[in-house]
Write a protein that holds these residues in place. Structure first.
Motif, mmCIF file in Angstrom:
data_model
loop_
_atom_site.group_PDB
_atom_site.id
_atom_site.type_symbol
_atom_site.label_atom_id
_atom_site.label_comp_id
_atom_site.label_asym_id
_atom_site.label_seq_id
_atom_site.Cartn_x
_atom_site.Cartn_y
_atom_site.Cartn_z
ATOM 1 N N PRO A 176 1.014 -1.233 0.111
ATOM 2 C CA PRO A 176 -0.005 -0.002 0.148
ATOM 3 C C PRO A 176 0.822 1.184 -0.028
ATOM 4 C CG PRO A 176 -0.716 -1.613 1.600
ATOM 5 C CD PRO A 176 0.584 -2.021 1.004
ATOM 6 N N ARG A 177 0.682 2.273 -0.571
ATOM 7 C CA ARG A 177 1.020 3.600 -0.647
ATOM 8 C C ARG A 177 1.027 4.048 0.681
ATOM 9 N NH1 ARG A 177 -0.318 7.668 -5.574
ATOM 10 N NH2 ARG A 177 0.813 5.984 -6.717
ATOM 11 N N PRO A 178 2.063 4.882 1.028
ATOM 12 C CA PRO A 178 1.975 5.649 2.486
ATOM 13 C C PRO A 178 0.956 6.708 2.267
ATOM 14 C CG PRO A 178 3.940 5.694 1.350
ATOM 15 C CD PRO A 178 3.580 4.749 0.653
ATOM 16 N N THR A 179 0.261 6.932 3.151
ATOM 17 C CA THR A 179 -0.566 7.934 3.068
ATOM 18 C C THR A 179 -0.103 9.392 3.851
ATOM 19 O OG1 THR A 179 -1.753 7.032 5.117
ATOM 20 C CG2 THR A 179 -2.669 6.538 2.897
ATOM 21 N N THR A 180 0.944 9.180 5.012
ATOM 22 C CA THR A 180 1.425 10.203 5.674
ATOM 23 C C THR A 180 2.966 10.429 5.484
ATOM 24 O OG1 THR A 180 1.205 9.094 7.734
ATOM 25 C CG2 THR A 180 -0.552 10.449 6.982
ATOM 26 N N ILE A 181 3.218 11.351 5.876
ATOM 27 C CA ILE A 181 4.816 11.618 5.902
ATOM 28 C C ILE A 181 5.275 12.679 6.923
ATOM 29 C CG2 ILE A 181 4.829 13.297 4.078
ATOM 30 C CD1 ILE A 181 7.469 11.903 3.310
ATOM 31 N N PRO A 182 6.021 12.519 8.054
ATOM 32 C CA PRO A 182 6.625 13.470 8.910
ATOM 33 C C PRO A 182 7.191 14.634 8.194
ATOM 34 C CG PRO A 182 7.956 11.737 9.092
ATOM 35 C CD PRO A 182 6.888 11.337 7.928
ATOM 36 N N MET A 183 6.499 15.771 8.496
ATOM 37 C CA MET A 183 7.098 17.006 7.772
ATOM 38 C C MET A 183 8.111 17.721 8.742
ATOM 39 S SD MET A 183 5.892 18.012 4.868
ATOM 40 C CE MET A 183 6.349 19.878 4.754
ATOM 41 N N GLY A 184 8.255 17.408 9.712
ATOM 42 C CA GLY A 184 9.084 18.181 10.579
ATOM 43 C C GLY A 184 10.689 17.990 10.230
ATOM 44 N N PRO A 185 11.242 16.816 9.832
ATOM 45 C CA PRO A 185 12.669 16.672 9.197
ATOM 46 C C PRO A 185 12.741 17.523 7.990
ATOM 47 C CG PRO A 185 11.823 14.505 9.937
ATOM 48 C CD PRO A 185 10.787 15.590 10.042
ATOM 49 N N PHE A 186 11.795 17.605 7.369
ATOM 50 C CA PHE A 186 11.812 18.271 5.924
ATOM 51 C C PHE A 186 11.875 19.827 6.007
ATOM 52 C CE2 PHE A 186 9.901 14.195 5.019
ATOM 53 C CZ PHE A 186 11.054 13.698 3.917
ATOM 54 N N LEU A 187 11.205 20.281 6.998
ATOM 55 C CA LEU A 187 11.021 21.765 7.363
ATOM 56 C C LEU A 187 12.485 22.123 7.760
ATOM 57 C CD1 LEU A 187 7.515 22.007 8.732
ATOM 58 C CD2 LEU A 187 8.516 22.965 6.591
ATOM 59 N N LEU A 188 12.965 21.250 8.787
ATOM 60 C CA LEU A 188 14.197 21.506 9.191
ATOM 61 C C LEU A 188 15.484 21.478 8.278
ATOM 62 C CD1 LEU A 188 13.941 19.570 12.559
ATOM 63 C CD2 LEU A 188 14.010 22.153 12.262
#
Length: 201
Positions: A176-188
């Protein structure tokens, strides 16, 4: 018996994810400290330029919590925001120049408002992400108006790339394709990139 085995395997996978997240946080933070410290040294010893260091110092806990728990803790964000606010306030007082302070607070409030709007309208941007965007605005705002906005945009671009990679991997594995991803690391990561490339206002 089979249920216990599956439970143990699940716990092992969770522990492995936590260890990987901790290792990634350590690497990211070491890189952030080295890069931003070099940037501060290059731009001079003004206290205002030390604001991103507070964000770099908080990165390990923020990244770990977002990768392992899918949330950014309010306590960590409050401490980071307060520490950054103290640095830019001290800079404004010592240099008798309120301009960078006013700019940072204004950008921080603007990003907080934009993030709240995204949270309410799309549901893809969490409350913790909104608060982190405000912290980024406060940390990078003293140097340039555009830097915090560019940082958040970089974060979205990096997150979109990660989503695409994960979708391709899921398709190849027929999972199944992941539906969520943590944004924090990418914002940092976006904040680090923007802080290294920003031109002072």
């Amino acid at each position: 018996m089979a249920g216990k085995r599956e439970e143990q395997q699940s716990a092992t996978r969770r522990d492995r994810r936590r260890r990987n997240a901790a290792a990634l946080a350590a690497v990211c933070t070491a890189t952030a400290w080295a890069a931003i410290t070099a940037l501060v040294a290059r731009r001079g010893a003004e206290l205002t330029h030390a604001a991103p260091l507070v964000l770099a110092a908080a990165s390990p806990r923020l990244i770990c919590s977002d990768l392992t728990e899918q949330r950014l803790r309010n306590g960590d964000l409050v401490v980071t925001y307060t520490g950054t606010l103290c640095v830019i306030t001290a800079a404004a007082v010592s240099q008798a120049s309120p301009g960078p302070f006013v700019r940072a607070v204004a950008v921080s409030l603007a990003l907080l408002t934009a993030g709240a709007a995204l949270t309410l309208t799309t549901g893809q941007f969490g409350g913790g992400d909104t608060k982190l965007a405000a912290v980024i605005g406060l940390a990078l705002g003293p140097d340039a108006w555009a830097a915090p906005v560019v940082a958040v945009l970089y974060g979205f671009v990096l997150a979109a790339g990660a989503v695409a990679v994960r979708a391709c991997a899921a398709k190849a594995r027929r999972t199944p394709r992941p539906t969520t991803i943590p944004m924090g690391p990418f914002l940092l990561a976006g904040a680090l990139t923007a802080s290294l490339t920003a031109r002072p206002a």
